[in-house]
Design an enzyme around this catalytic site. Structure first.
Site, PDB file in Angstrom:
ATOM      1  CB  CYS A  55      -1.605   6.436  10.868  1.00  0.00           C
ATOM      2  SG  CYS A  55      -2.847   6.862   9.676  1.00  0.00           S
ATOM      3  CB  CYS A  97      -0.865   0.005   1.260  1.00  0.00           C
ATOM      4  SG  CYS A  97      -2.061  -1.311   1.342  1.00  0.00           S
ATOM      5  N   GLY A 141       1.256   4.273  -1.808  1.00  0.00           N
ATOM      6  CA  GLY A 141       1.026   5.703  -2.063  1.00  0.00           C
ATOM      7  C   GLY A 141       0.887   6.508  -0.788  1.00  0.00           C
ATOM      8  N   PRO A 142       1.497   7.687  -0.727  1.00  0.00           N
ATOM      9  CG  PRO A 142       1.894   9.846   0.135  1.00  0.00           C
ATOM     10  CD  PRO A 142       1.206   8.543   0.450  1.00  0.00           C
ATOM     11  N   GLY A 143       4.199   7.115  -0.922  1.00  0.00           N
ATOM     12  CA  GLY A 143       5.568   6.616  -1.092  1.00  0.00           C
ATOM     13  C   GLY A 143       6.555   6.973   0.002  1.00  0.00           C
ATOM     14  CG  ASP A 166       1.114   2.363   5.969  1.00  0.00           C
ATOM     15  OD1 ASP A 166       0.396   2.393   6.980  1.00  0.00           O
ATOM     16  OD2 ASP A 166       1.690   3.370   5.496  1.00  0.00           O
ATOM     17  CE  LYS A 174       4.300   4.180   7.384  1.00  0.00           C
ATOM     18  NZ  LYS A 174       3.250   5.027   6.749  1.00  0.00           N
TER      19      LYS A 174
HETATM   20  C1  LIG Z   1      -2.134   4.490   4.594  1.00  0.00           C
HETATM   21  S1  LIG Z   1      -1.843   4.811   2.940  1.00  0.00           S
HETATM   22  C2  LIG Z   1      -0.189   4.291   2.735  1.00  0.00           C
HETATM   23  C3  LIG Z   1       0.834   5.357   3.049  1.00  0.00           C
HETATM   24  C4  LIG Z   1       2.197   4.970   2.507  1.00  0.00           C
HETATM   25  N1  LIG Z   1       2.636   3.677   2.995  1.00  0.00           N
HETATM   26  C5  LIG Z   1       3.261   6.008   2.839  1.00  0.00           C
HETATM   27  O1  LIG Z   1       3.977   5.840   3.843  1.00  0.00           O
HETATM   28  O2  LIG Z   1       3.386   6.982   2.089  1.00  0.00           O
HETATM   29  C6  LIG Z   1      -2.707   3.516   2.148  1.00  0.00           C
HETATM   30  C7  LIG Z   1      -2.509   3.464   0.651  1.00  0.00           C
HETATM   31  O3  LIG Z   1      -2.941   2.190   0.178  1.00  0.00           O
HETATM   32  C8  LIG Z   1      -3.616   2.323  -1.035  1.00  0.00           C
HETATM   33  N2  LIG Z   1      -4.467   1.132  -1.168  1.00  0.00           N
HETATM   34  C9  LIG Z   1      -5.642   0.883  -0.557  1.00  0.00           C
HETATM   35  N3  LIG Z   1      -6.098  -0.331  -0.891  1.00  0.00           N
HETATM   36  C10 LIG Z   1      -5.168  -0.877  -1.725  1.00  0.00           C
HETATM   37  C11 LIG Z   1      -5.073  -2.118  -2.405  1.00  0.00           C
HETATM   38  N4  LIG Z   1      -6.028  -3.034  -2.286  1.00  0.00           N
HETATM   39  N5  LIG Z   1      -3.997  -2.342  -3.195  1.00  0.00           N
HETATM   40  C12 LIG Z   1      -3.022  -1.408  -3.319  1.00  0.00           C
HETATM   41  N6  LIG Z   1      -3.073  -0.201  -2.695  1.00  0.00           N
HETATM   42  C13 LIG Z   1      -4.130   0.049  -1.909  1.00  0.00           C
HETATM   43  C14 LIG Z   1      -4.356   3.630  -0.883  1.00  0.00           C
HETATM   44  O4  LIG Z   1      -4.706   4.165  -2.142  1.00  0.00           O
HETATM   45  C15 LIG Z   1      -3.332   4.478  -0.137  1.00  0.00           C
HETATM   46  O5  LIG Z   1      -2.512   5.158  -1.041  1.00  0.00           O
END
Ligand SMILES: C[S@@+](CC[C@H](N)C(=O)[O-])C[C@H]1O[C@@H](n2cnc3c(N)ncnc32)[C@H](O)[C@@H]1O
Length: 451
Positions: free
Chosen positions: A387, A268, A270-272, A334, A274
């Site tokens: 979070c 997961c 976005g936005p990148g 995440d 981690k």
């Molecule tokens: C909590 S944020 C992650 C923050 C990211 N790890 C960071 O540190 O920048 C959750 C992300 O997971 C994506 N997401 C949600 N469900 C997903 C899935 N089934 N497959 C891939 N990405 C997913 C969302 O669009 C969102 O960008």
């Protein structure tokens, strides 16, 4: 009559949040730019708009005592104007006459000219009543200076269901609830990360205005200026990232593993934020990161954050649906969550979130963690991160998945972060704004047996 542009801009922010469902932190810079506000005016607008949004629960309780009709019957725009007035009077120490007069002018200039005079008269009368007590006296008058969840919810301006959830998450540390709610109302200073492989901590700390962070060996705090003004932020060697996010990522990189695929996965991404840390850490040990993000525009952000020097692969797709086959040493999941651990960053989010969001997110959290268990190699480790400290998004999800997967062992995650004190929730890591000055990040580390 002259309307102060900073106060008008604050009202624009509240309107954008209420009418357009905007995020205040995204709407604010656009409104400031459109109105040509910078420097002290921009700082005043930010404090006024964010304060009125954060403290809406307490201010509404006070205002309800000052109107002769039911507070719920007051029209939404007048409510916004009154909240801005109360924040100036009780939260910002603007002199009384300046706060009342400027808010009345705002009321005269807002909405249709027909009702403007009446609205200004109403605002004037209500704010005069507010001035009869200072903040402490209002808290005493409302009877919310005690320790019950109901009192704390009004005193520290949080919805009651969130206060209940945070109390449950604190568990035996329930006595810290007031401190936690108070910390949610204190804006966080920008926390920076020295992205591994791109800049050293010493180099980042040599940047004027950057001081050492509190816990993370990658962290700095920007004590002067704004992040966008730093060259290192523009080139991506330094990122803006809460220390909690850095710590959970570091813990995953430190977990003992017995697999050797040299492939790491961020499911997961976005936005990148981690992913950029994981990418640098993976390269240091000769591993390669795969970063997956469901939404194309967020996948683009991941690519931008990872920069040109990366060896990582960015994929756009649904991580929960992908056919994984145990090919990764380290997997970060995440998951999307309510964000109840990051309320201090988004002034309006506590009012927008609903209790039903918790159950609404549960299936996605479970299916993503299930997919992570399929993606991790025998002997490898999954980091489940939120979070939010909410029990249903954290321990409950992990317990359910571990019941269904006897091949998983819960690792002692706090032991992998010896630099942080008081961060254990059993075998899980739980950080807290009031205790650590970070977002309330939760981390579980699950190891798949080598068999
Ligand atoms: C909590 S944020 C992650 C923050 C990211 N790890 C960071 O540190 O920048 C959750 C992300 O997971 C994506 N997401 C949600 N469900 C997903 C899935 N089934 N497959 C891939 N990405 C997913 C969302 O669009 C969102 O960008």
């Amino acid at each position: 009559m002259s309307i102060d542009p900073a106060r008008e801009a604050s009202l624009d922010v509240l309107r954008a949040v209420r009418v357009d469902d905007a995020y205040a932190n995204l709407a604010l810079p656009i409104i400031l730019r459109n109105r040509g506000l910078s420097g002290r005016d921009a700082a005043f607008t930010t404090e006024l708009a964010y304060g009125a949004l954060r403290w809406q629960g307490l201010y509404d309780a006070i205002l309800a005592q000052c109107v002769s009709r039911d507070w719920e019957d007051v029209d939404p725009m007048t409510k916004d104007i009154l909240r801005l007035g109360v924040h100036q009077l009780l939260g910002m120490r603007v002199p009384t006459h300046a706060a009342v007069d400027s808010t009345c002018n705002l009321a005269k200039g807002a909405g249709s000219p027909g009702g403007a005079k009446a609205r200004a008269g109403f605002v004037n009368a209500v704010l005069r009543k507010v001035t009869e007590r200072n903040l402490d006296q209002w808290i005493e008058y409302l009877g919310v200076d005690g320790d019950s969840e109901q009192q704390l919810a009004i005193r520290w301006s949080h919805p009651a269901w969130i206060v209940r959830a945070l109390a449950q998450a604190l568990g035996e540390k329930r006595s810290e609830l007031g401190d936690l709610l108070e910390a949610d109302n204190v804006p966080a200073k920008p926390s920076l990360v020295a992205r591994p492989g791109r800049i050293s901590l010493d180099e980042m700390l040599a940047i004027p205005g950057v001081e050492a962070g509190r816990w993370s060996p990658l962290a700095g705090t920007l004590v002067e200026g704004i992040p966008e003004s730093l060259e290192e932020i523009r080139t991506g060697s330094v990122g803006v990232q809460d220390e909690g996010s850095q710590l959970v990522t570091l813990a995953l990189s430190r977990a003992p593993i017995t697999s050797h695929t040299n492939r790491w996965l961020d499911m997961c991404a976005g936005p990148g934020g981690k992913a950029a840390v994981l990418d640098g850490l993976a390269q240091q040990v000769g591993a390669r990161l795969v970063a997956v993000e469901q939404h194309p525009h967020r996948a683009k952000l991941v690519s931008n954050t990872l920069g040109l020097e990366t060896t990582a692969e960015v994929l756009t797709g649904d991580s929960a649906q992908h056919e994984w086959s145990g090919e990764f040493d380290r997997v970060l999941v995440d998951v999307p969550c309510t964000g109840l651990g990051a309320l201090r960053r988004r002034p309006e989010s506590r009012w927008r979130r609903k209790i039903s969001d918790v159950s609404g997110l549960a299936p996605a959290q479970r299916s993503l963690l299930n997919a992570a268990v399929k993606a991790v190699a025998p002997g490898g480790v999954v980091a489940y991160v939120t979070c939010s400290p909410h029990f249903a998004e954290t321990e409950l999800v992990v317990q359910d998945i571990c019941k269904a997967h006897p091949e998983l062992t819960i690792l002692d995650a706090p032991a992998l972060l010896p630099e942080v004190t008081d961060a254990s929730r059993g075998k899980f890591v739980q950080l807290w704004p009031h205790r650590h000055g970070t977002d309330a990040m939760f981390l579980a580390l699950l190891q798949r047996s080598a068999e």
